[in-house]
Design a protein around this motif. Structure first.
Motif, PDB file in Angstrom:
ATOM      1  N   GLN A 171      -3.421  -4.141 -10.005  1.00  0.00           N
ATOM      2  CA  GLN A 171      -2.250  -4.407 -10.840  1.00  0.00           C
ATOM      3  C   GLN A 171      -1.564  -5.707 -10.413  1.00  0.00           C
ATOM      4  O   GLN A 171      -1.099  -6.477 -11.258  1.00  0.00           O
ATOM      5  CB  GLN A 171      -1.277  -3.233 -10.761  1.00  0.00           C
ATOM      6  CG  GLN A 171      -1.775  -1.979 -11.445  1.00  0.00           C
ATOM      7  CD  GLN A 171      -0.855  -0.790 -11.208  1.00  0.00           C
ATOM      8  OE1 GLN A 171      -0.015  -0.798 -10.299  1.00  0.00           O
ATOM      9  NE2 GLN A 171      -1.008   0.248 -12.030  1.00  0.00           N
TER      10      GLN A 171
ATOM     11  N   THR B 139      -8.943   4.360  -5.587  1.00  0.00           N
ATOM     12  CA  THR B 139      -7.808   4.916  -4.863  1.00  0.00           C
ATOM     13  C   THR B 139      -6.527   4.304  -5.389  1.00  0.00           C
ATOM     14  O   THR B 139      -6.526   3.271  -6.064  1.00  0.00           O
ATOM     15  CB  THR B 139      -7.930   4.623  -3.361  1.00  0.00           C
ATOM     16  OG1 THR B 139      -7.842   3.208  -3.154  1.00  0.00           O
ATOM     17  CG2 THR B 139      -9.244   5.138  -2.808  1.00  0.00           C
ATOM     18  N   SER B 140      -5.397   4.935  -5.033  1.00  0.00           N
ATOM     19  CA  SER B 140      -4.109   4.416  -5.495  1.00  0.00           C
ATOM     20  C   SER B 140      -3.827   3.033  -4.926  1.00  0.00           C
ATOM     21  O   SER B 140      -3.242   2.179  -5.590  1.00  0.00           O
ATOM     22  CB  SER B 140      -2.997   5.388  -5.104  1.00  0.00           C
ATOM     23  OG  SER B 140      -2.967   5.587  -3.693  1.00  0.00           O
ATOM     24  N   ALA B 141      -4.259   2.794  -3.675  1.00  0.00           N
ATOM     25  CA  ALA B 141      -4.055   1.477  -3.073  1.00  0.00           C
ATOM     26  C   ALA B 141      -4.835   0.409  -3.832  1.00  0.00           C
ATOM     27  O   ALA B 141      -4.344  -0.687  -4.093  1.00  0.00           O
ATOM     28  CB  ALA B 141      -4.471   1.504  -1.609  1.00  0.00           C
ATOM     29  N   SER B 142      -6.074   0.736  -4.186  1.00  0.00           N
ATOM     30  CA  SER B 142      -6.890  -0.201  -4.953  1.00  0.00           C
ATOM     31  C   SER B 142      -6.262  -0.484  -6.306  1.00  0.00           C
ATOM     32  O   SER B 142      -6.273  -1.623  -6.790  1.00  0.00           O
ATOM     33  CB  SER B 142      -8.292   0.380  -5.137  1.00  0.00           C
ATOM     34  OG  SER B 142      -9.094  -0.466  -5.944  1.00  0.00           O
ATOM     35  N   THR B 143      -5.678   0.540  -6.903  1.00  0.00           N
ATOM     36  CA  THR B 143      -4.998   0.360  -8.192  1.00  0.00           C
ATOM     37  C   THR B 143      -3.818  -0.582  -8.054  1.00  0.00           C
ATOM     38  O   THR B 143      -3.602  -1.453  -8.902  1.00  0.00           O
ATOM     39  CB  THR B 143      -4.524   1.724  -8.729  1.00  0.00           C
ATOM     40  OG1 THR B 143      -5.648   2.576  -8.926  1.00  0.00           O
ATOM     41  CG2 THR B 143      -3.783   1.557 -10.043  1.00  0.00           C
ATOM     42  N   HIS B 144      -3.042  -0.439  -6.979  1.00  0.00           N
ATOM     43  CA  HIS B 144      -1.898  -1.322  -6.752  1.00  0.00           C
ATOM     44  C   HIS B 144      -2.357  -2.774  -6.596  1.00  0.00           C
ATOM     45  O   HIS B 144      -1.729  -3.685  -7.114  1.00  0.00           O
ATOM     46  CB  HIS B 144      -1.114  -0.873  -5.517  1.00  0.00           C
ATOM     47  CG  HIS B 144      -0.173   0.262  -5.781  1.00  0.00           C
ATOM     48  ND1 HIS B 144      -0.598   1.544  -5.997  1.00  0.00           N
ATOM     49  CD2 HIS B 144       1.180   0.283  -5.888  1.00  0.00           C
ATOM     50  CE1 HIS B 144       0.448   2.331  -6.206  1.00  0.00           C
ATOM     51  NE2 HIS B 144       1.537   1.573  -6.139  1.00  0.00           N
TER      52      HIS B 144
ATOM     53  N   ARG C 261       0.851  -1.182   0.000  1.00  0.00           N
ATOM     54  CA  ARG C 261       0.000   0.000   0.000  1.00  0.00           C
ATOM     55  C   ARG C 261       0.900   1.251   0.000  1.00  0.00           C
ATOM     56  O   ARG C 261       1.885   1.303   0.754  1.00  0.00           O
ATOM     57  CB  ARG C 261      -0.879  -0.002   1.243  1.00  0.00           C
ATOM     58  CG  ARG C 261      -1.875   1.147   1.319  1.00  0.00           C
ATOM     59  CD  ARG C 261      -2.467   1.233   2.710  1.00  0.00           C
ATOM     60  NE  ARG C 261      -3.217   0.037   3.054  1.00  0.00           N
ATOM     61  CZ  ARG C 261      -4.541  -0.039   3.065  1.00  0.00           C
ATOM     62  NH1 ARG C 261      -5.258   1.027   2.732  1.00  0.00           N
ATOM     63  NH2 ARG C 261      -5.163  -1.149   3.397  1.00  0.00           N
ATOM     64  N   PRO C 262       0.608   2.236  -0.837  1.00  0.00           N
ATOM     65  CA  PRO C 262       1.424   3.460  -0.833  1.00  0.00           C
ATOM     66  C   PRO C 262       1.474   4.075   0.558  1.00  0.00           C
ATOM     67  O   PRO C 262       0.508   4.010   1.323  1.00  0.00           O
ATOM     68  CB  PRO C 262       0.694   4.371  -1.829  1.00  0.00           C
ATOM     69  CG  PRO C 262      -0.058   3.433  -2.717  1.00  0.00           C
ATOM     70  CD  PRO C 262      -0.454   2.277  -1.843  1.00  0.00           C
TER      71      PRO C 262
ATOM     72  N   ALA D  90      -1.350   6.346   1.788  1.00  0.00           N
ATOM     73  CA  ALA D  90      -2.727   5.850   1.898  1.00  0.00           C
ATOM     74  C   ALA D  90      -3.082   5.581   3.360  1.00  0.00           C
ATOM     75  O   ALA D  90      -2.218   5.337   4.205  1.00  0.00           O
ATOM     76  CB  ALA D  90      -2.901   4.574   1.079  1.00  0.00           C
TER      77      ALA D  90
ATOM     78  N   PRO E 247      -8.462  -0.753   0.906  1.00  0.00           N
ATOM     79  CA  PRO E 247      -8.421   0.184  -0.207  1.00  0.00           C
ATOM     80  C   PRO E 247      -9.776   0.319  -0.881  1.00  0.00           C
ATOM     81  O   PRO E 247     -10.475  -0.660  -1.117  1.00  0.00           O
ATOM     82  CB  PRO E 247      -7.390  -0.451  -1.153  1.00  0.00           C
ATOM     83  CG  PRO E 247      -7.362  -1.890  -0.781  1.00  0.00           C
ATOM     84  CD  PRO E 247      -7.620  -1.927   0.684  1.00  0.00           C
TER      85      PRO E 247
END
Length: 318
Positions: free
Chosen positions: A210, A202-207, A188-189, A192, A198
């Protein structure tokens, strides 16, 4: 017959566990078992054998050690062809040389070292960082949780395609008629929120997404690669029955589970291996570097894994 399974022995309890594991692996793979003792082992692990080496002489003691190991294998696994060898040289140098002509090298996680808390001896660490073939390190103690028969766990790296570790892990699962859990860790970034899962978008969900997509791509490529191998191996023949057709034998029988988890890779893998028979991770090799070639994840799982660990060089073509 393929290259042998090599096991290093030094007379310790840990090396006996490694010997038994290696004999079982040789039986499953229908390979010869090669038992090797390097007579300078005590230089690395700090103590001499519990028996008095000065009475029979070092050479006689070494020969007795490998003969006892050979007899143990013949009693436990009479179907396994076993040979034994004493090599009066540095143990790391001897086993690294053996790794050039081995399918894998097996040894105990620690010899007779003075520090009880160290789970991995210096020989095991040096071999894992230099071997040309996969190295399997067997814990000195029995796991707290009984392993699930045939359960193999493999860490999936950032590599775009199937790594040598993934191919090796799938083959080990197939030989056991077991199952494979492919694990992909993600982080997780730092900015966040840490107290909530996440949220979509959100960026965490994107990570996380991926990581899931990467895992799926690698496993699809792995299954395609193994299907091609099986097609080459199981050529149609008039005398061949259903068991010889692609998908009915080998890796086609393996159930593959996906696991995407947040956290440091070593922690995620150690937790995933709690009930596994084997944890498989990769190790990058560089032709321009001759020292230890192990990453932080390799170091961590070698010291703290609850089950045997296989370190597979990314250059391995087996």
């Amino acid at each position: 017959m393929g290259l042998p399974v090599v096991v290093g022995v030094d007379g310790s309890e840990g090396s006996l566990r490694a010997l038994d594991w290696a004999a079982a692996e040789a039986s499953r793979s229908r390979l010869t078992l090669r038992v090797v003792h390097a007579s300078l082992w005590e230089h690395y692990e700090g103590l001499r054998p519990t028996m008095d080496a000065g009475v029979p002489g070092e050479q006689l003691l070494a020969e007795h050690l490998v003969a006892s190991a050979r007899d143990r294998v013949r009693d436990l696994r009479p179907e396994v062809s076993v040979v034994a060898d004493v090599q009066p040289e540095d143990p790391v140098a001897a086993l690294v040389r053996e790794s050039h002509e081995a399918s894998l090298v097996v040894l105990g996680s620690r010899g007779r070292g003075r520090i009880a808390g160290m789970l991995l001896g210096s020989v095991g660490l040096a071999l894992a960082g230099r071997s040309h073939c996969p190295v399997v390190v067997i814990p000195a103690r029995h796991p707290g949780t009984p392993p699930k028969p045939g359960h193999i766990v493999v860490g999936i790296s950032d590599a775009a395609g199937p790594s040598a570790a993934a191919v090796f892990a799938l083959a080990r699962a197939a030989s056991r008629h077991g199952e494979l859990t492919a694990v992909r860790a993600w982080r997780r970034p730092a900015h966040a929120l840490l107290t909530h899962p996440p949220l979509p978008g959100t960026s965490a969900s994107t990570h996380r997404r991926q990581a899931e997509e990467h895992l799926e791509e690698v496993l699809k490529a792995l299954e395609t690669l193994e299907a091609r191998k099986e097609q080459q191996t199981h050529q149609p023949q008039e005398t061949q029955g259903p068991q010889g057709t692609p998908g009915q034998a080998g890796s086609g029988t393996v159930v593959i589970h996906r696991s995407v988890a947040q956290g440091p890779a070593h922690q995620v893998l150690i937790e995933a291996a709690e009930n596994a028979e084997l944890l498989v991770v990769g190790a990058r090799r560089s032709s321009g570097w001759h020292g230890l070639q192990l990453g932080p994840v390799d170091h961590a799982v070698l010291h703290y894994s609850p089950c045997p660990v296989a370190i597979v060089p990314d250059t391995y073509q087996g």
